[in-house]
Structure formats: structure tokens, C-alpha cells
Design a protein around this motif. Structure first.
Motif, short mmCIF file in Angstrom:
data_model
loop_
_atom_site.label_atom_id
_atom_site.label_comp_id
_atom_site.label_asym_id
_atom_site.label_seq_id
_atom_site.Cartn_x
_atom_site.Cartn_y
_atom_site.Cartn_z
N LEU A 1 8.43 26.37 28.33
CA LEU A 1 7.83 25.08 28.02
C LEU A 1 6.73 25.29 26.99
O LEU A 1 5.97 26.24 27.09
N CYS A 2 6.66 24.40 25.99
CA CYS A 2 5.58 24.48 25.00
C CYS A 2 4.93 23.11 24.88
O CYS A 2 5.56 22.17 24.40
N GLN A 3 3.71 23.01 25.36
CA GLN A 3 3.01 21.72 25.35
C GLN A 3 1.89 21.72 24.32
O GLN A 3 1.10 22.66 24.27
N ILE A 4 1.82 20.67 23.52
CA ILE A 4 0.76 20.54 22.53
C ILE A 4 -0.16 19.40 23.00
O ILE A 4 0.21 18.22 22.91
N TYR A 5 -1.31 19.78 23.54
CA TYR A 5 -2.25 18.77 24.03
C TYR A 5 -3.18 18.34 22.90
O TYR A 5 -3.73 19.17 22.18
N THR A 6 -3.34 17.01 22.77
CA THR A 6 -4.19 16.51 21.69
C THR A 6 -5.00 15.30 22.17
O THR A 6 -5.17 15.11 23.37
N ASP A 7 -5.50 14.51 21.22
CA ASP A 7 -6.38 13.40 21.60
C ASP A 7 -5.67 12.04 21.58
O ASP A 7 -6.31 11.01 21.65
N VAL A 8 -4.35 12.05 21.43
CA VAL A 8 -3.56 10.82 21.58
C VAL A 8 -2.43 11.11 22.56
O VAL A 8 -2.16 12.27 22.86
N ARG A 9 -1.77 10.06 23.05
CA ARG A 9 -0.81 10.25 24.14
C ARG A 9 0.54 10.81 23.71
O ARG A 9 1.42 11.00 24.52
N SER B 1 -4.73 15.47 26.41
CA SER B 1 -5.40 16.37 27.34
C SER B 1 -6.35 15.59 28.24
O SER B 1 -6.98 16.14 29.12
N LEU B 2 -6.46 14.29 28.00
CA LEU B 2 -7.43 13.50 28.76
C LEU B 2 -6.75 12.59 29.78
O LEU B 2 -7.41 11.87 30.53
N GLU B 3 -5.42 12.59 29.77
CA GLU B 3 -4.70 11.72 30.70
C GLU B 3 -3.61 12.53 31.39
O GLU B 3 -3.28 13.63 30.95
#
Ligand code: ADP
Ligand code: ASP
Ligand code: MG
Length: 403
Positions: free
Chosen positions: A167-175, A230-232
Motif C-alpha cells: 500500500l502507498c498512501q500520500i497524505y496531504t492537506d486536502v481529502r 492527514s487531518l481526517e
């Protein structure tokens, strides 16, 4: 599962955010997964470092610039490791070079050649969470390199490929990935999924939610990516190979402000003129994008084309030095332009898409300066001050809001 997670600058911008990330990472680890975390520099750190350099030397060597810029990611990786230590999780942070990220020597925009993942795998074997500094590597001379702005995404995908992550997850500041930048169009729709090809185009045309090279790599190694906040705690957008039955006409609208237009007036209208001109620019490694040539008259013609704004100075200098070679009169340039594009794998087989885009611009009284099309995208060049309005009009025209 073996998971690679990447957290962008906003996601690690301050102590609270670093702990937020640490908790998320730990929750995956506690479920029994092996976790590799790639981090970007905090908030605006990279921009601040560039400013700091300018205070000292406005033309520093690219090598020293990379030494400086790579420090941003090292701050994040150690702080995140400290937060995980505090939460009682076994963890180690590694710089790009400790993590075996071997790149070519193109400082400031280096390409990953190989990842020697032995150290990472050894640390994972000892049940550690491994944190890797994004955006950086090392060349064959043991010099530090960086991968280009936004390059931490590419570090993450390359690592995922090298270790065979599940799994490769890219967490950012939009959903997730939206039909356009939600900061320009607040009611843009989040896409549940998008194909590699469409995402490569969107990213290359200015949707900086993913570094375009990260998507190219993901396509090459068939690594499904998830882009999420990353915030939700919500599902994000899956970027993957397509198995769609019906291709969408238009998936998204992108805007790129890093564009300048150059016009060469009264160039000789003869075979080889374009060749001479563009090979000069190619020698300087300048990427030319949209090209427009006028109909010749009296043995003369005009050629306009776009280049990244960062290449403008070097392009104009090179051309001015060689004006007489193509019998040209003068060079004009304009930085206040933007490229606005639509992307959709279905547009190739559907006539009328371009007309609809132009109609949207016409109804907003926006003049088109240049046009270029391919199988899956249409781009127009407009005045920079009108670009956001252009994005909104086009987005609206294709009914992309609140899908
Ligand atoms: P990170 O620091 O996490 O890498 P970036 O700033 O590089 O984050 O990328 C996320 C930003 O990309 C968003 O805040 C958004 O403004 C912008 N963006 C541009 N186009 C899009 C799009 N189509 N969908 C989502 N975000 C987009
Ligand atoms: N810190 C680098 C930048 O700001 C890399 C990244 O964020 O991906 O461009
Ligand atoms: Mg980014």
C-alpha cells in the motif's frame, strides 16, 4: 502488510501536526503492519531556505543549494521520530542517502536511479518504524541531490516500488484529488479514483497535489496510490491503472502559473528555421511547450512558444545571442500568462469538447492567447490575472461541481 506513507509539509507543519502524524503511523504499526514513512519539510521551510540562500548569493551553485534544501526534510524526519519515541514506538529516521536513494547528478531536479533498500529492510526486520527524508538522495560522487519541488511524492512511490509495498498512501492537506484545485473552486468534486494517465497529465499541467514523476513511476511499477487527508479519517482518491468501461469526457481542470511566452518577430521563413531555433533551446535543457507559427509573408514569419518561467531568462539570453543566425528582428516575452487545461481520457473520441471549453472562456470574455491539444488534454494560454476565472468557468461548463 508493508505500507509506505508520505506526509506533506502542511501535515507536519508544527508540533501538534507532528504528533497527529505520529499517532496515525503508530496505529498502523500497532495493527501489525511494517511501516515506512516519507516526510517533507515542515510548512514553508523549503521556500524559507531558498530565501535564506538568496540573502547570501543570488546565484549559488546547485550543489550547495541541494545541501541546504535537504536539511528541511531532515528536521521533519527527526521530529517525527522523536514524537514516535514519546509515544513508545520503536523508530529510526534515515536521510535519503542512509536509505540508499541513489540518483543521477542533476542537482535540483535529480532522478532516482536505484534504491539500495538493504538498510531499510534491516530496520523493518527489527520491528522498527522507518522514517525516510523525502525529496533527497545521493549521486555517485556521494554528493547530496534533491529531486525537484514536490519531489517527496516521488521518493515515496520509488520506495514503495523498491520494497514491494502492499500500500502507498500520500497524505496531504486536502481529502484527495479533486476535479480542480479546491482552493480555486471550493465546490470542486473529490474523485473516488483516477487513472494513471489522467493523473500524469493533471499533475504535469499544474495540479501539484502529486509530483508528476511520482505518478509516472506509479504507472511504470503499477503501484496503486491513495491520496488522502492527514487531518481526517476518510477515504481519499485511488490513482490506478484503468479498467473503466466508459471513459469520462473531462476529469479535471488544471492551472499552471509557471509559464512564460516568448515571441520571435520576423524570423526567416525557410526550411530549418524552427530546427535551428529549438535545437538552441534544447542544448540549454529548456523545455518548450506550446508552439505557434504564423503564416509567412515576404519571406518572414513570427514564432511564439512557451517555456517554464524559471527558464525564461536563460532562453531569452540564448536567443538574443543568436538573433542574426535566423535573421530575426527582435524577441518579446511575457511572464503574466497562465496555462489552463482540461484532462479526460474520453475526449479523443468525442467531438465538441474543445468548442465547449472555448465557449466557457468566451462567455467570461477571456481571450485565448494560444491553444494546444493532445489525445487526452486541451490547453489554452490566458492572461495570468484571468486564469482563476477561466478555471471556474470551464469547471462549471463541464458540470464538474458537486459530482
Ligand atoms: P503536500 O505538502 O502535502 O505535498 P501540496 O501543497 O504539494 O501538498 O499539494 C496539495 C495541494 O495541491 C492542495 O492544497 C491543493 O491546493 C493543490 N491542488 C491543485 N490541484 C489540485 C487537485 N486537482 N486536487 C486536489 N488538490 C489540488
Ligand atoms: N520540501 C520539498 C518542496 O517543498 C519537497 C516536497 O514538499 O515534496 O518542494
Ligand atoms: Mg506536494
Amino acid at each position: 502488510m508493508l505500507i509506505v506513507q508520505k506526509y506533506g509539509g502542511t501535515s507536519v507543519a508544527n508540533a501538534e501536526r507532528v504528533f497527529n502524524v505520529a499517532k496515525r503511523v503508530k496505529s498502523y504499526y500497532d495493527e501489525g503492519n511494517s511501516v515506512i514513512v516519507v516526510v517533507s519539510a515542515q510548512g514553508d521551510t523549503t521556500d524559507d531556505l531558498i530565501e535564506k540562500a538568496k540573502e547570501i548569493n543570488d546565484k549559488p551553485s546547485k550543489r550547495e543549494m541541494d545541501v541546504l534544501l535537504s536539511t528541511g526534510e531532515q528536521i521533519s524526519m527527526s521530529l517525527l521520530a522523536m514524537a514516535l519515541e514519546k509515544l513508545g514506538a520503536p523508530v529510526i529516521s534515515l536521510t535519503g542517502w542512509q536509505a540508499g536513494m541513489l540518483t543521477n547528478s542533476n542537482h535540483g531536479n535529480a532522478r532516482i536511479k536505484k534504491i539500495d533498500s538493504e538498510r531499510i529492510l534491516r530496520e523493518l526486520d527489527q520491528s522498527k518504524i522507518v522514517i525516510v527524508a523525502g525529496f533527497q538522495g545521493i549521486n555517485k560522487y556521494d554528493d547530496i541531490t534533491t529531486l525537484g519541488r514536490g519531489g517527496s511524492d516521488t521518493s515515496a512511490v520509488a520506495l514503495a516500488a523498491a520494497v514491494g509495498a502492499d500500500l502507498c498512501q500520500i497524505y496531504t492537506d486536502v481529502r484527495g484529488v479533486f476535479t480542480t484545485d479546491p482552493r480555486i473552486v471550493p465546490n470542486a468534486s473529490k474523485l473516488d479514483d483516477i487513472s494513471f494517465d489522467e493523473m500524469v497529465e493533471l499533475a504535469s499541467l499544474g495540479a501539484n497535489v502529486l509530483h508528476n514523476r511520482s505518478v509516472e513511476l506509479a504507472k511504470k511499477f503499477n503501484i496503486e496510490l491513495e491520496v488522502l487527508s492527514s487531518l481526517e479519517y476518510e477515504r481519499g482518491t485511488i490513482v490506478k491503472g484503468v479498467k473503466q468501461v466508459e471513459k469520462m469526457l473531462v476529469r479535471g481542470v488544471a492551472r499552471d502559473n509557471d509559464v512564460a511566452r516568448i515571441t520571435i518577430k520576423n524570423l526567416d521563413d525557410e526550411p530549418g528555421a524552427a530546427f535551428k531555433l529549438f535545437s538552441l533551446l534544447a542544448k540549454k535543457n529548456i523545455n518548450v511547450d506550446i508552439i505557434l507559427q504564423t503564416l509567412g509573408s515576404d519571406g518572414k514569419q513570427d514564432i511564439s512558444f512557451t517555456v517554464p518561467e524559471s527558464s525564461l531568462e536563460s532562453a531569452v539570453e540564448t536567443l538574443n545571442d543568436n538573433l542574426s543566425e535566423f535573421g530575426a528582428e527582435k524577441i518579446l516575452f511575457d511572464k503574466n500568462v497562465s496555462k489552463v487545461s482540461i484532462v479526460g481520457a474520453g475526449m479523443a473520441s468525442n467531438p465538441g469538447v474543445a468548442a465547449k471549453m472555448f465557449e466557457a472562456l468566451y462567455s467570461a470574455n477571456i481571450n485565448i492567447l494560444m491553444i494546444s491539444t493532445s489525445e487526452i488534454k486541451i490547453s489554452v494560454l490566458v492572461e495570468q490575472s484571468l486564469a482563476e476565472a477561466a478555471v471556474r468557468e470551464i469547471h462549471d461548463k463541464f458540470g464538474l461541481a458537486d459530482l
